[in-house]
Design a protein around this motif. Structure first.
Motif, PDB file in Angstrom:
ATOM      1  N   SER A 178      -7.826  16.051   6.897  1.00  0.00           N
ATOM      2  CA  SER A 178      -6.717  14.899   7.099  1.00  0.00           C
ATOM      3  C   SER A 178      -7.322  13.838   5.812  1.00  0.00           C
ATOM      4  CB  SER A 178      -6.447  14.520   8.392  1.00  0.00           C
ATOM      5  OG  SER A 178      -6.079  15.216   9.273  1.00  0.00           O
ATOM      6  N   ARG A 179      -6.538  12.941   5.348  1.00  0.00           N
ATOM      7  CA  ARG A 179      -6.885  11.790   4.680  1.00  0.00           C
ATOM      8  C   ARG A 179      -6.280  10.536   4.961  1.00  0.00           C
ATOM      9  NH1 ARG A 179      -7.366  15.298  -1.011  1.00  0.00           N
ATOM     10  NH2 ARG A 179      -8.741  16.883  -0.235  1.00  0.00           N
ATOM     11  N   GLU A 180      -7.113   9.777   4.850  1.00  0.00           N
ATOM     12  CA  GLU A 180      -6.572   8.397   4.936  1.00  0.00           C
ATOM     13  C   GLU A 180      -6.974   7.278   4.239  1.00  0.00           C
ATOM     14  OE1 GLU A 180      -7.201   5.528   9.079  1.00  0.00           O
ATOM     15  OE2 GLU A 180      -6.807   7.536   9.555  1.00  0.00           O
ATOM     16  N   LEU A 181      -6.107   6.517   3.569  1.00  0.00           N
ATOM     17  CA  LEU A 181      -6.331   5.538   2.439  1.00  0.00           C
ATOM     18  C   LEU A 181      -6.111   4.089   3.193  1.00  0.00           C
ATOM     19  CD1 LEU A 181      -7.645   4.925  -0.076  1.00  0.00           C
ATOM     20  CD2 LEU A 181      -5.246   5.050  -0.993  1.00  0.00           C
ATOM     21  N   LEU A 182      -7.051   3.213   3.135  1.00  0.00           N
ATOM     22  CA  LEU A 182      -6.798   2.070   4.078  1.00  0.00           C
ATOM     23  C   LEU A 182      -7.032   0.575   3.108  1.00  0.00           C
ATOM     24  CD1 LEU A 182      -9.327   2.908   7.078  1.00  0.00           C
ATOM     25  CD2 LEU A 182      -6.685   2.946   6.893  1.00  0.00           C
ATOM     26  N   ALA A 232     -11.952   9.372  12.845  1.00  0.00           N
ATOM     27  CA  ALA A 232     -12.869  10.362  13.067  1.00  0.00           C
ATOM     28  C   ALA A 232     -13.139  10.791  14.331  1.00  0.00           C
ATOM     29  CB  ALA A 232     -14.314   9.212  12.450  1.00  0.00           C
ATOM     30  N   ARG A 233     -12.666  10.070  15.358  1.00  0.00           N
ATOM     31  CA  ARG A 233     -12.949  10.533  16.856  1.00  0.00           C
ATOM     32  C   ARG A 233     -11.747  11.705  17.025  1.00  0.00           C
ATOM     33  NH1 ARG A 233     -12.974   5.308  18.362  1.00  0.00           N
ATOM     34  NH2 ARG A 233     -10.920   5.303  19.161  1.00  0.00           N
ATOM     35  N   LEU A 234     -10.611  11.416  16.499  1.00  0.00           N
ATOM     36  CA  LEU A 234      -9.517  12.098  16.954  1.00  0.00           C
ATOM     37  C   LEU A 234      -9.308  13.401  15.850  1.00  0.00           C
ATOM     38  CD1 LEU A 234      -6.850   9.306  17.945  1.00  0.00           C
ATOM     39  CD2 LEU A 234      -8.191  10.738  19.315  1.00  0.00           C
ATOM     40  N   LEU A 235      -9.742  13.175  14.695  1.00  0.00           N
ATOM     41  CA  LEU A 235      -9.462  14.076  13.586  1.00  0.00           C
ATOM     42  C   LEU A 235     -10.842  14.837  13.094  1.00  0.00           C
ATOM     43  CD1 LEU A 235      -6.778  12.188  11.738  1.00  0.00           C
ATOM     44  CD2 LEU A 235      -6.314  14.068  13.132  1.00  0.00           C
ATOM     45  N   PRO A 236     -10.863  16.184  13.470  1.00  0.00           N
ATOM     46  CA  PRO A 236     -12.314  16.558  13.394  1.00  0.00           C
ATOM     47  C   PRO A 236     -12.771  16.612  11.717  1.00  0.00           C
ATOM     48  CG  PRO A 236     -10.818  18.051  14.136  1.00  0.00           C
ATOM     49  CD  PRO A 236      -9.991  17.129  14.205  1.00  0.00           C
ATOM     50  N   ARG A 237     -11.668  16.720  10.731  1.00  0.00           N
ATOM     51  CA  ARG A 237     -11.888  16.735   9.481  1.00  0.00           C
ATOM     52  C   ARG A 237     -11.233  15.623   8.842  1.00  0.00           C
ATOM     53  NH1 ARG A 237     -11.708  22.961   7.806  1.00  0.00           N
ATOM     54  NH2 ARG A 237     -11.825  21.966   5.983  1.00  0.00           N
ATOM     55  N   VAL A 238     -11.587  14.394   8.745  1.00  0.00           N
ATOM     56  CA  VAL A 238     -10.820  13.333   8.183  1.00  0.00           C
ATOM     57  C   VAL A 238     -11.766  12.821   7.073  1.00  0.00           C
ATOM     58  CG1 VAL A 238     -11.383  11.512  10.043  1.00  0.00           C
ATOM     59  CG2 VAL A 238      -9.575  11.569   8.566  1.00  0.00           C
ATOM     60  N   THR A 239     -11.169  12.273   6.049  1.00  0.00           N
ATOM     61  CA  THR A 239     -11.885  11.405   5.185  1.00  0.00           C
ATOM     62  C   THR A 239     -10.987  10.101   5.110  1.00  0.00           C
ATOM     63  OG1 THR A 239     -12.228  13.477   3.891  1.00  0.00           O
ATOM     64  CG2 THR A 239     -12.268  11.455   2.696  1.00  0.00           C
ATOM     65  N   GLY A 275      -6.936   0.962 -11.298  1.00  0.00           N
ATOM     66  CA  GLY A 275      -7.363   2.431 -11.535  1.00  0.00           C
ATOM     67  C   GLY A 275      -8.251   3.110 -10.489  1.00  0.00           C
ATOM     68  N   GLU A 276      -8.779   2.566  -9.581  1.00  0.00           N
ATOM     69  CA  GLU A 276      -9.468   2.904  -8.528  1.00  0.00           C
ATOM     70  C   GLU A 276      -8.526   3.662  -7.478  1.00  0.00           C
ATOM     71  OE1 GLU A 276     -12.409   2.130  -4.681  1.00  0.00           O
ATOM     72  OE2 GLU A 276     -12.016   0.632  -6.050  1.00  0.00           O
ATOM     73  N   LEU A 277      -7.509   2.601  -7.121  1.00  0.00           N
ATOM     74  CA  LEU A 277      -6.325   3.117  -6.470  1.00  0.00           C
ATOM     75  C   LEU A 277      -5.710   4.434  -6.783  1.00  0.00           C
ATOM     76  CD1 LEU A 277      -4.451   2.808  -3.930  1.00  0.00           C
ATOM     77  CD2 LEU A 277      -3.157   1.204  -5.241  1.00  0.00           C
ATOM     78  N   ASN A 278      -5.575   4.324  -8.202  1.00  0.00           N
ATOM     79  CA  ASN A 278      -4.830   5.576  -8.700  1.00  0.00           C
ATOM     80  C   ASN A 278      -5.721   6.734  -8.629  1.00  0.00           C
ATOM     81  OD1 ASN A 278      -2.383   4.355  -9.371  1.00  0.00           O
ATOM     82  ND2 ASN A 278      -3.150   3.807 -11.524  1.00  0.00           N
ATOM     83  N   ARG A 279      -6.965   6.697  -8.867  1.00  0.00           N
ATOM     84  CA  ARG A 279      -7.768   7.628  -8.651  1.00  0.00           C
ATOM     85  C   ARG A 279      -8.128   8.210  -7.263  1.00  0.00           C
ATOM     86  NH1 ARG A 279     -12.741   8.202  -6.807  1.00  0.00           N
ATOM     87  NH2 ARG A 279     -12.895   5.933  -7.009  1.00  0.00           N
ATOM     88  N   ILE A 288      -5.711   7.959  -4.675  1.00  0.00           N
ATOM     89  CA  ILE A 288      -4.305   8.526  -4.380  1.00  0.00           C
ATOM     90  C   ILE A 288      -4.520   9.840  -4.945  1.00  0.00           C
ATOM     91  CG2 ILE A 288      -1.798   8.663  -4.714  1.00  0.00           C
ATOM     92  CD1 ILE A 288      -2.206   5.480  -4.427  1.00  0.00           C
ATOM     93  N   ALA A 289      -4.590  10.146  -6.468  1.00  0.00           N
ATOM     94  CA  ALA A 289      -4.648  11.521  -6.816  1.00  0.00           C
ATOM     95  C   ALA A 289      -5.568  12.299  -6.152  1.00  0.00           C
ATOM     96  CB  ALA A 289      -5.034  11.418  -8.313  1.00  0.00           C
ATOM     97  N   GLU A 290      -6.832  11.967  -5.803  1.00  0.00           N
ATOM     98  CA  GLU A 290      -7.726  12.874  -5.180  1.00  0.00           C
ATOM     99  C   GLU A 290      -7.088  13.099  -3.763  1.00  0.00           C
ATOM    100  OE1 GLU A 290     -11.412  10.721  -4.623  1.00  0.00           O
ATOM    101  OE2 GLU A 290     -11.928  11.130  -6.988  1.00  0.00           O
ATOM    102  N   PHE A 291      -6.654  12.407  -3.039  1.00  0.00           N
ATOM    103  CA  PHE A 291      -6.244  12.472  -1.939  1.00  0.00           C
ATOM    104  C   PHE A 291      -5.018  13.338  -1.661  1.00  0.00           C
ATOM    105  CE2 PHE A 291      -7.737   9.570   1.568  1.00  0.00           C
ATOM    106  CZ  PHE A 291      -8.989   9.112   1.038  1.00  0.00           C
ATOM    107  N   ILE A 292      -4.119  13.336  -2.722  1.00  0.00           N
ATOM    108  CA  ILE A 292      -2.950  14.312  -2.551  1.00  0.00           C
ATOM    109  C   ILE A 292      -3.200  15.460  -3.592  1.00  0.00           C
ATOM    110  CG2 ILE A 292      -1.272  12.488  -2.160  1.00  0.00           C
ATOM    111  CD1 ILE A 292      -0.683  12.572  -5.141  1.00  0.00           C
ATOM    112  N   GLY A 293      -4.392  15.585  -4.137  1.00  0.00           N
ATOM    113  CA  GLY A 293      -4.681  16.518  -5.206  1.00  0.00           C
ATOM    114  C   GLY A 293      -4.857  17.931  -4.487  1.00  0.00           C
TER     115      GLY A 293
END
Length: 62
Positions: free
Chosen positions: A3-7, A24-31, A51-55, A57-62
């Motif tokens: 799972s991935r989460e962008l805050l 982190a408590r609820l999802l064993p493999r979260v980034t 630029g950082e946001l785009n990078r 997001i691309a990593e997270f959905i990649g």
């Protein structure tokens, strides 16, 4: 399954640190990642770190 989460650092609706800790408590493999200076409403339009946001997001959905 990973799972991935962008805050947003300055979100007013959610405390990003608490959200990340709960994930982190609820999802064993979260980034989680936090975009500095962004708010919930400005996240899609956050110019200073676009630029950082785009990078990330691309990593997270990649």
């Amino acid at each position: 399954m990973e799972s991935r989460e962008l805050l947003a650092e300055r979100a007013r609706v959610h405390d990003p640190a608490r959200v990340a800790a709960a994930a982190a408590r609820l999802l064993p493999r979260v980034t989680t990642a936090t975009i500095p200076g962004a708010t919930h409403h400005t996240l899609p339009l956050h110019g200073p770190t676009a630029g950082e946001l785009n990078r990330r997001i691309a990593e997270f959905i990649g």
